[in-house]
Design a protein around this motif. Sequence first.
Motif, PDB file in Angstrom:
ATOM      1  N   PHE A 165       0.835  -1.200   0.000  1.00  6.71           N
ATOM      2  CA  PHE A 165       0.000   0.000   0.000  1.00  6.71           C
ATOM      3  C   PHE A 165       0.871   1.251   0.000  1.00  6.71           C
ATOM      4  O   PHE A 165       0.527   2.262  -0.615  1.00  6.71           O
ATOM      5  CB  PHE A 165      -0.929   0.001   1.209  1.00  6.71           C
ATOM      6  CG  PHE A 165      -2.098   0.933   1.069  1.00  6.71           C
ATOM      7  CD1 PHE A 165      -3.242   0.530   0.407  1.00  6.71           C
ATOM      8  CD2 PHE A 165      -2.055   2.219   1.585  1.00  6.71           C
ATOM      9  CE1 PHE A 165      -4.324   1.385   0.256  1.00  6.71           C
ATOM     10  CE2 PHE A 165      -3.125   3.082   1.445  1.00  6.71           C
ATOM     11  CZ  PHE A 165      -4.265   2.663   0.777  1.00  6.71           C
ATOM     12  N   ALA A 166       2.007   1.173   0.683  1.00  5.84           N
ATOM     13  CA  ALA A 166       2.936   2.305   0.682  1.00  5.84           C
ATOM     14  C   ALA A 166       3.507   2.542  -0.711  1.00  5.84           C
ATOM     15  O   ALA A 166       3.864   3.675  -1.058  1.00  5.84           O
ATOM     16  CB  ALA A 166       4.058   2.059   1.687  1.00  5.84           C
ATOM     17  N   ASP A 167       3.586   1.494  -1.524  1.00  3.37           N
ATOM     18  CA  ASP A 167       4.042   1.663  -2.905  1.00  3.37           C
ATOM     19  C   ASP A 167       3.053   2.485  -3.721  1.00  3.37           C
ATOM     20  O   ASP A 167       3.437   3.156  -4.684  1.00  3.37           O
ATOM     21  CB  ASP A 167       4.225   0.295  -3.577  1.00  3.37           C
ATOM     22  CG  ASP A 167       5.432  -0.460  -3.044  1.00  3.37           C
ATOM     23  OD1 ASP A 167       6.427   0.198  -2.690  1.00  3.37           O
ATOM     24  OD2 ASP A 167       5.374  -1.699  -2.979  1.00  3.37           O
ATOM     25  N   LEU A 168       1.781   2.411  -3.348  1.00  2.93           N
ATOM     26  CA  LEU A 168       0.752   3.161  -4.073  1.00  2.93           C
ATOM     27  C   LEU A 168       0.797   4.646  -3.743  1.00  2.93           C
ATOM     28  O   LEU A 168       0.379   5.480  -4.546  1.00  2.93           O
ATOM     29  CB  LEU A 168      -0.636   2.601  -3.744  1.00  2.93           C
ATOM     30  CG  LEU A 168      -0.877   1.123  -4.060  1.00  2.93           C
ATOM     31  CD1 LEU A 168      -2.278   0.717  -3.622  1.00  2.93           C
ATOM     32  CD2 LEU A 168      -0.679   0.849  -5.544  1.00  2.93           C
ATOM     33  N   TYR A 169       1.294   4.962  -2.547  1.00  4.16           N
ATOM     34  CA  TYR A 169       1.376   6.358  -2.098  1.00  4.16           C
ATOM     35  C   TYR A 169       2.780   6.628  -1.559  1.00  4.16           C
ATOM     36  O   TYR A 169       2.978   6.785  -0.348  1.00  4.16           O
ATOM     37  CB  TYR A 169       0.328   6.631  -1.018  1.00  4.16           C
ATOM     38  CG  TYR A 169      -1.091   6.504  -1.502  1.00  4.16           C
ATOM     39  CD1 TYR A 169      -1.728   7.559  -2.149  1.00  4.16           C
ATOM     40  CD2 TYR A 169      -1.804   5.322  -1.319  1.00  4.16           C
ATOM     41  CE1 TYR A 169      -3.038   7.447  -2.600  1.00  4.16           C
ATOM     42  CE2 TYR A 169      -3.112   5.196  -1.767  1.00  4.16           C
ATOM     43  CZ  TYR A 169      -3.720   6.259  -2.400  1.00  4.16           C
ATOM     44  OH  TYR A 169      -5.019   6.146  -2.843  1.00  4.16           O
ATOM     45  N   PRO A 170       3.768   6.666  -2.435  1.00  9.47           N
ATOM     46  CA  PRO A 170       5.167   6.791  -1.988  1.00  9.47           C
ATOM     47  C   PRO A 170       5.482   8.089  -1.254  1.00  9.47           C
ATOM     48  O   PRO A 170       6.490   8.158  -0.543  1.00  9.47           O
ATOM     49  CB  PRO A 170       5.955   6.696  -3.306  1.00  9.47           C
ATOM     50  CG  PRO A 170       4.980   7.100  -4.366  1.00  9.47           C
ATOM     51  CD  PRO A 170       3.654   6.602  -3.900  1.00  9.47           C
ATOM     52  N   ASP A 171       4.649   9.105  -1.404  1.00  8.95           N
ATOM     53  CA  ASP A 171       4.913  10.385  -0.744  1.00  8.95           C
ATOM     54  C   ASP A 171       4.251  10.504   0.624  1.00  8.95           C
ATOM     55  O   ASP A 171       4.406  11.526   1.297  1.00  8.95           O
ATOM     56  CB  ASP A 171       4.429  11.545  -1.633  1.00  8.95           C
ATOM     57  CG  ASP A 171       5.194  11.618  -2.949  1.00  8.95           C
ATOM     58  OD1 ASP A 171       6.392  11.260  -2.945  1.00  8.95           O
ATOM     59  OD2 ASP A 171       4.596  12.009  -3.966  1.00  8.95           O
ATOM     60  N   TRP A 202      10.845   2.874   0.084  1.00 12.17           N
ATOM     61  CA  TRP A 202      10.664   3.624   1.318  1.00 12.17           C
ATOM     62  C   TRP A 202      11.583   3.132   2.421  1.00 12.17           C
ATOM     63  O   TRP A 202      11.382   3.428   3.584  1.00 12.17           O
ATOM     64  CB  TRP A 202       9.214   3.507   1.799  1.00 12.17           C
ATOM     65  CG  TRP A 202       8.504   2.295   1.296  1.00 12.17           C
ATOM     66  CD1 TRP A 202       7.603   2.232   0.287  1.00 12.17           C
ATOM     67  CD2 TRP A 202       8.652   0.942   1.761  1.00 12.17           C
ATOM     68  NE1 TRP A 202       7.174   0.937   0.087  1.00 12.17           N
ATOM     69  CE2 TRP A 202       7.797   0.134   0.973  1.00 12.17           C
ATOM     70  CE3 TRP A 202       9.431   0.345   2.748  1.00 12.17           C
ATOM     71  CZ2 TRP A 202       7.693  -1.239   1.152  1.00 12.17           C
ATOM     72  CZ3 TRP A 202       9.334  -1.019   2.929  1.00 12.17           C
ATOM     73  CH2 TRP A 202       8.471  -1.793   2.133  1.00 12.17           C
ATOM     74  N   ALA A 203      12.601   2.351   2.060  1.00  9.99           N
ATOM     75  CA  ALA A 203      13.468   1.774   3.085  1.00  9.99           C
ATOM     76  C   ALA A 203      14.557   2.724   3.539  1.00  9.99           C
ATOM     77  O   ALA A 203      15.183   2.510   4.560  1.00  9.99           O
ATOM     78  CB  ALA A 203      14.110   0.485   2.568  1.00  9.99           C
TER      79      ALA A 203
END
Length: 204
Positions: A165-171, A202-203
């Motif tokens: 899900f974080a990949d969908l909203y990287p910001d 995001w790592a």
Amino acid sequence: MVFILNVIALYFAFTSKHVDGVYWGAVLPALYAIVVAPHALIGRTDIPQPRIAKLLAEKWDNADDLTAYIAKYWMALAYPTTSWKKQRNSVILYLTSFFLSIVYFTKEMFAAGIFMFVVGYVLYQMSLRVDRPRSVYTSPEFRDGSDNEFARKEWELAAMSIMAFADLYPDDRALSDSAKEISEDSDVKLLLAKYRREALGWAG
């Protein structure tokens, strides 16, 4: 706040001499079931599912499974800072609803009793879904899965869906921080090695 309002409403419901006072305790659960619960139960996404699948396919080998899981629990994943509050509220209110249903039946108010039973059931279903991915991820029973292989599979999906899900909203910093924290889990690292196609954005 919901707990306090619920207590106040129940107090007036059982102490008020107003002809409709007995229904006051039902107002908050009914409103929650009508206004809030559908967002958790319908599984409506802010991004079309084909688009989600396409975005995740660039980074995950199991993009289809993740897309289905994310779509089902979109509300829980989209609002990580408030989903646990909604789960708590739904538990409080479904217990209240079932209690009032029993009260109404004992008073031979059958229509009200049936209505509150339905409200309670809707809120019960909401309580199971509104914070499902994180509840599953933090559950030792799901992580272990020794007695239920499906529990372990859902644990894996829950963990990966939070990161995906974080990949969908990287910001989104909150989502990225949550994904980064989970990615440091030793069990999750094995999943990343198996299903993740590229480095975690995001790592860092």
